[in-house]
Scaffold this motif. Structure first.
Motif, PDB file in Angstrom:
ATOM      1  N   LEU A 140       6.629 -13.193  36.710  1.00 38.98           N
ATOM      2  CA  LEU A 140       6.251 -11.952  37.381  1.00 38.98           C
ATOM      3  C   LEU A 140       4.821 -12.059  37.895  1.00 38.98           C
ATOM      4  CD1 LEU A 140       7.130  -9.051  38.076  1.00 38.98           C
ATOM      5  CD2 LEU A 140       6.220  -8.337  35.860  1.00 38.98           C
ATOM      6  N   LEU A 146       1.606 -10.412  39.054  1.00 39.43           N
ATOM      7  CA  LEU A 146       0.770  -9.211  39.060  1.00 39.43           C
ATOM      8  C   LEU A 146      -0.650  -9.566  39.480  1.00 39.43           C
ATOM      9  CD1 LEU A 146       1.958  -7.510  35.726  1.00 39.43           C
ATOM     10  CD2 LEU A 146       2.833  -7.176  38.046  1.00 39.43           C
ATOM     11  N   LEU A 158       5.223   4.119  37.809  1.00 35.65           N
ATOM     12  CA  LEU A 158       5.215   2.842  37.094  1.00 35.65           C
ATOM     13  C   LEU A 158       4.130   2.839  36.020  1.00 35.65           C
ATOM     14  CD1 LEU A 158       5.679   0.399  40.126  1.00 35.65           C
ATOM     15  CD2 LEU A 158       7.339   0.799  38.302  1.00 35.65           C
ATOM     16  N   LEU A 191       5.053   2.532  32.063  1.00 31.05           N
ATOM     17  CA  LEU A 191       4.501   1.437  31.273  1.00 31.05           C
ATOM     18  C   LEU A 191       3.756   1.981  30.052  1.00 31.05           C
ATOM     19  CD1 LEU A 191       3.903  -1.564  30.858  1.00 31.05           C
ATOM     20  CD2 LEU A 191       1.922  -1.307  32.378  1.00 31.05           C
ATOM     21  N   LEU A 220       4.119 -14.038  32.783  1.00 35.22           N
ATOM     22  CA  LEU A 220       3.526 -12.798  33.274  1.00 35.22           C
ATOM     23  C   LEU A 220       2.116 -13.119  33.762  1.00 35.22           C
ATOM     24  CD1 LEU A 220       3.804  -9.732  33.599  1.00 35.22           C
ATOM     25  CD2 LEU A 220       2.997  -9.489  31.249  1.00 35.22           C
ATOM     26  N   LEU A 255       4.762  -4.268  39.842  1.00 39.25           N
ATOM     27  CA  LEU A 255       5.841  -4.085  38.861  1.00 39.25           C
ATOM     28  C   LEU A 255       7.106  -3.534  39.506  1.00 39.25           C
ATOM     29  CD1 LEU A 255       3.922  -2.414  35.881  1.00 39.25           C
ATOM     30  CD2 LEU A 255       5.044  -4.650  35.835  1.00 39.25           C
ATOM     31  N   ARG A 256       8.209  -3.720  38.819  1.00 34.63           N
ATOM     32  CA  ARG A 256       9.461  -3.023  39.122  1.00 34.63           C
ATOM     33  C   ARG A 256       9.860  -2.233  37.881  1.00 34.63           C
ATOM     34  NH1 ARG A 256      13.637  -7.536  40.285  1.00 34.63           N
ATOM     35  NH2 ARG A 256      12.687  -8.227  38.334  1.00 34.63           N
ATOM     36  N   ASP A 289      11.250  -4.172  35.148  1.00 31.43           N
ATOM     37  CA  ASP A 289      10.365  -5.080  34.409  1.00 31.43           C
ATOM     38  C   ASP A 289       9.618  -4.393  33.275  1.00 31.43           C
ATOM     39  OD1 ASP A 289      10.923  -7.194  36.214  1.00 31.43           O
ATOM     40  OD2 ASP A 289       9.393  -6.433  37.604  1.00 31.43           O
ATOM     41  N   ILE A 290       9.616  -3.067  33.243  1.00 32.38           N
ATOM     42  CA  ILE A 290       8.724  -2.332  32.353  1.00 32.38           C
ATOM     43  C   ILE A 290       8.909  -2.710  30.888  1.00 32.38           C
ATOM     44  CG2 ILE A 290       8.118  -0.047  31.486  1.00 32.38           C
ATOM     45  CD1 ILE A 290       7.013  -0.543  34.251  1.00 32.38           C
ATOM     46  N   VAL A 319       7.585  -6.229  30.191  1.00 40.36           N
ATOM     47  CA  VAL A 319       6.134  -6.293  30.294  1.00 40.36           C
ATOM     48  C   VAL A 319       5.484  -5.620  29.084  1.00 40.36           C
ATOM     49  CG1 VAL A 319       4.134  -5.488  31.621  1.00 40.36           C
ATOM     50  CG2 VAL A 319       6.107  -6.466  32.806  1.00 40.36           C
TER      51      VAL A 319
END
Length: 393
Positions: free
Chosen positions: A29, A31, A315, A319, A361, A374-375, A378-379, A382
């Motif tokens: 991922l 970021l 998001l 998170l 990550l 993020l999607r 993915d939360i 992550v």
């Protein structure tokens, strides 16, 4: 000749991006780079931009050279977007189209060097990774001042303590909104204190506003800049259309100098134009022409931008909620108060490296991550990775 070149390390952001691209794991991922991504993981082109580009293709306007200041209509629209439609200060604004917001910063760096070569540029710590290199490349001294969270905004007392050595004519580089990389923005009261500090010490603010519209909306995100312009005689500004119009690789921005009086505007413009002329001659017309059509369809643009802003905010909330449920340290909850794309995670460089090696990550060693990368899907992953990293110093 080439043997005399210094061997340079990779750019800290793009070097890390290269590492990400070379990582074969399918669940990795990114970021790292500051771009907005949708739920498919792609950076979408706004519908209003697609329509504008189709209009331009149908119009088939000749591609002859444009003025050194760029698209005059675009410059006027950006001045109004930044200062307000009815602002009295518009007539004091010298605004020139630039090659992105980064180009605006460099042009203003050259302008500062020309007008006041002994000025020191004070930039936030933490700060945008390219601020120091840009202004040092322009031949200016660069120093840091601390940018830390307070319950309602920033710790202005600590910031001003770090600026104790600032001299008259020095430059206070400050993010207009959505601070990169911390996400910590000043409150309205903070902006009042910042303006008073600049007035008292004869320090000139340079507002870097690359994320207008990503914090609280186009107008509210410019409130700090507008207060400075209403209060102080001289304000510099670098602005970008990369994020709020999604014109990342088209490189569209402006450099603006709000002069003490109307009489100084013409010569200020001539100097800005000459600096651009000796660098890239003139900025590209296409993205400015696109932006003009976007400004003319402002209702649609604002609606699309608002949806993007709301998604990034959701998001952040999701998170933080997930981290809280998983029992992650309370320090992560500071992310709730941040604005825009970025936040700095409360993790060490070793913990950030562990996130890359064990979870795929990718954020920077400083803890900087792009929340807009993020999607929703993915939360959970992550949050688990962050909680695990935090549990192992």
């Amino acid at each position: 000749m080439l043997q005399n070149l210094t061997m340079l390390a990779p750019d800290p952001i793009w070097g890390l991006t290269a590492d990400f691209q070379a990582d074969p794991r399918p669940q990795k991922l990114d970021l790292i780079v500051g771009v907005y991504r949708d739920e498919t993981g792609q950076t979408p082109t706004l519908d209003v931009v697609k329509h504008a580009e189709r209009q331009l293709a149908d119009m088939a306007v000749p591609k002859s050279y444009r003025p050194l200041a760029g698209n005059v209509e675009f410059n006027a629209s950006m001045s109004r977007l930044l200062l307000g439609d009815g602002a009295n200060q518009l007539e004091r604004a010298a605004t020139i189209q630039t090659v992105g917001g980064t180009g605006a910063l460099r042009l203003l760096g050259d302008f500062i060097k020309l007008a006041h070569p002994g000025a020191t540029v004070w930039t936030t710590d933490p700060g945008y990774v390219n601020h120091r290199p840009i202004f040092e490349a322009a031949g200016l001294c660069v120093r840091d001042y601390p940018w830390r969270q307070s319950p309602d905004g920033i710790d202005v007392a600590r910031a001003f303590h770090g600026l104790a050595d600032a001299q008259p004519g020095d430059i206070l580089l400050i993010h207009g909104c959505c601070h990169n990389p911390s996400g910590i923005d000043p409150s309205a009261e903070d902006w009042t204190e910042i303006a008073a500090f600049c007035a008292k010490h004869d320090v000139i603010p340079l507002v870097d506003i690359a994320y207008q519209g990503f914090g609280d909306g186009l107008g509210k995100d410019a409130a700090g800049l507008r207060h400075l312009v209403e209060t102080l005689p001289l304000v510099l500004c670098a602005a970008s259309c990369s994020k709020n119009m999604g014109l990342y690789c088209d490189r569209l921005g402006v450099a603006m100098v709000v002069a003490p009086d109307v009489g100084a505007v013409a010569n200020t413009m001539r100097n800005l134009e000459n600096l651009g002329r000796t660098n890239y001659s003139m900025p590209p017309e296409h993205p400015a022409a696109v932006a003009n059509l976007v400004f003319n369809a402002k209702t649609q643009w604002v609606a699309e931008l608002s949806a993007i802003r709301a998604r990034v905010s959701s998001l952040r909330t999701a998170l933080c909620d997930t981290l809280e449920r998983q029992g992650a340290p309370e320090t992560f909850q500071a992310l709730r108060r941040h604005k825009g794309m970025f936040s700095i995670l409360p993790l060490s460089s070793v913990q950030m490296q562990r996130l890359r090696s064990e979870y795929g990550l990718y954020g920077s060693d400083t803890g900087r991550v792009n929340i807009a990368g993020l999607r929703a899907a993915d939360i959970a992953m992550v949050a688990t990775a962050l909680a695990d990293a935090a549990a192992r110093p």
